[in-house]
Motif scaffolding. Sequence first.
Motif, PDB file in Angstrom:
ATOM      1  N   PHE A  76       0.811  -1.214   0.000  1.00 59.80           N
ATOM      2  CA  PHE A  76       0.000   0.000   0.000  1.00 59.80           C
ATOM      3  C   PHE A  76       0.851   1.273   0.000  1.00 59.80           C
ATOM      4  N   ALA A  79      -0.951   4.221  -1.377  1.00 61.73           N
ATOM      5  CA  ALA A  79      -2.208   4.571  -0.713  1.00 61.73           C
ATOM      6  C   ALA A  79      -1.977   5.663   0.324  1.00 61.73           C
ATOM      7  N   PHE A  82      -2.760   2.661   5.915  1.00 55.09           N
ATOM      8  CA  PHE A  82      -3.462   1.436   6.291  1.00 55.09           C
ATOM      9  C   PHE A  82      -3.254   1.193   7.779  1.00 55.09           C
ATOM     10  N   VAL A 127      -7.853   0.234   4.902  1.00 59.21           N
ATOM     11  CA  VAL A 127      -6.994   0.980   3.979  1.00 59.21           C
ATOM     12  C   VAL A 127      -7.642   2.317   3.652  1.00 59.21           C
ATOM     13  N   PRO A 129      -7.271   4.548   0.656  1.00 60.76           N
ATOM     14  CA  PRO A 129      -6.598   4.570  -0.654  1.00 60.76           C
ATOM     15  C   PRO A 129      -6.235   5.970  -1.131  1.00 60.76           C
ATOM     16  N   TYR A 136      -4.121  -2.958  -5.945  1.00 60.89           N
ATOM     17  CA  TYR A 136      -2.950  -3.134  -5.093  1.00 60.89           C
ATOM     18  C   TYR A 136      -2.647  -4.629  -5.002  1.00 60.89           C
TER      19      TYR A 136
END
Length: 219
Positions: A76, A79, A82, A127, A129, A136
């Motif tokens: 991630f 992102a 997370f 998560v 994003p 992912y």
Amino acid sequence: GANPDANGNGNPGDDSTPTTVSFSEAPEIGVAKAVIVGPTDNGAGTHPLTYRIRIVNSGDVPVHGVQITDNLTTTFLAAGGFVVDAVTGSGLTTNPLYDGATSFGLLAGTDVLATGASGAVDLRVTVTPGGNLGPYPNNAVGSATSAGGTALSDVSTLGPNPDPNGNGNPLDDSAPTPVSFGENPEIGVAKAIVAGPVRNANGTYPLTFRIRIENSGDV
């Protein structure tokens, strides 16, 4: 050997070498990973989901020191962030310090899997994003040591079965498990007069509009 007096001195009493036997092994483990819950849009830009990672001893000897590693920071990286919410084991002892960012081992590393046995870990993650909705891709890596001391490892494949092609070799199945996130985008605009109109002596009327735009969506 076959001769009780191997040195041929007429005294078999001084010939006492042990007879040894060793056994071969064909150790093997396989790992599979799937998304079993979610991802679900919370409406605030966060998306909880649950991975299930399954490890199987498909060899002919027990394996010990069973471990599964999963680096979520790498997965991630693009992102917004997370958080690991929970790690639950079935037939395996989990590592309470696992966070996917600084501690990567999902298991305590103390488990033994008998021949044909398997275990699973459910990894629940939330998560954020941000601007990247995915996909992912992610792989987990399983490891163990065989009864004879051979180090074993396998990179996970997509789904519940470590050997989806059915050829008896889970090592040639290593497809990543992808996850993508939905979105509920929305903007709103409002306009108001915040000053005036005021009549000038020359018959003109100055006034000020204020136009406000708001992102009321989740991305």
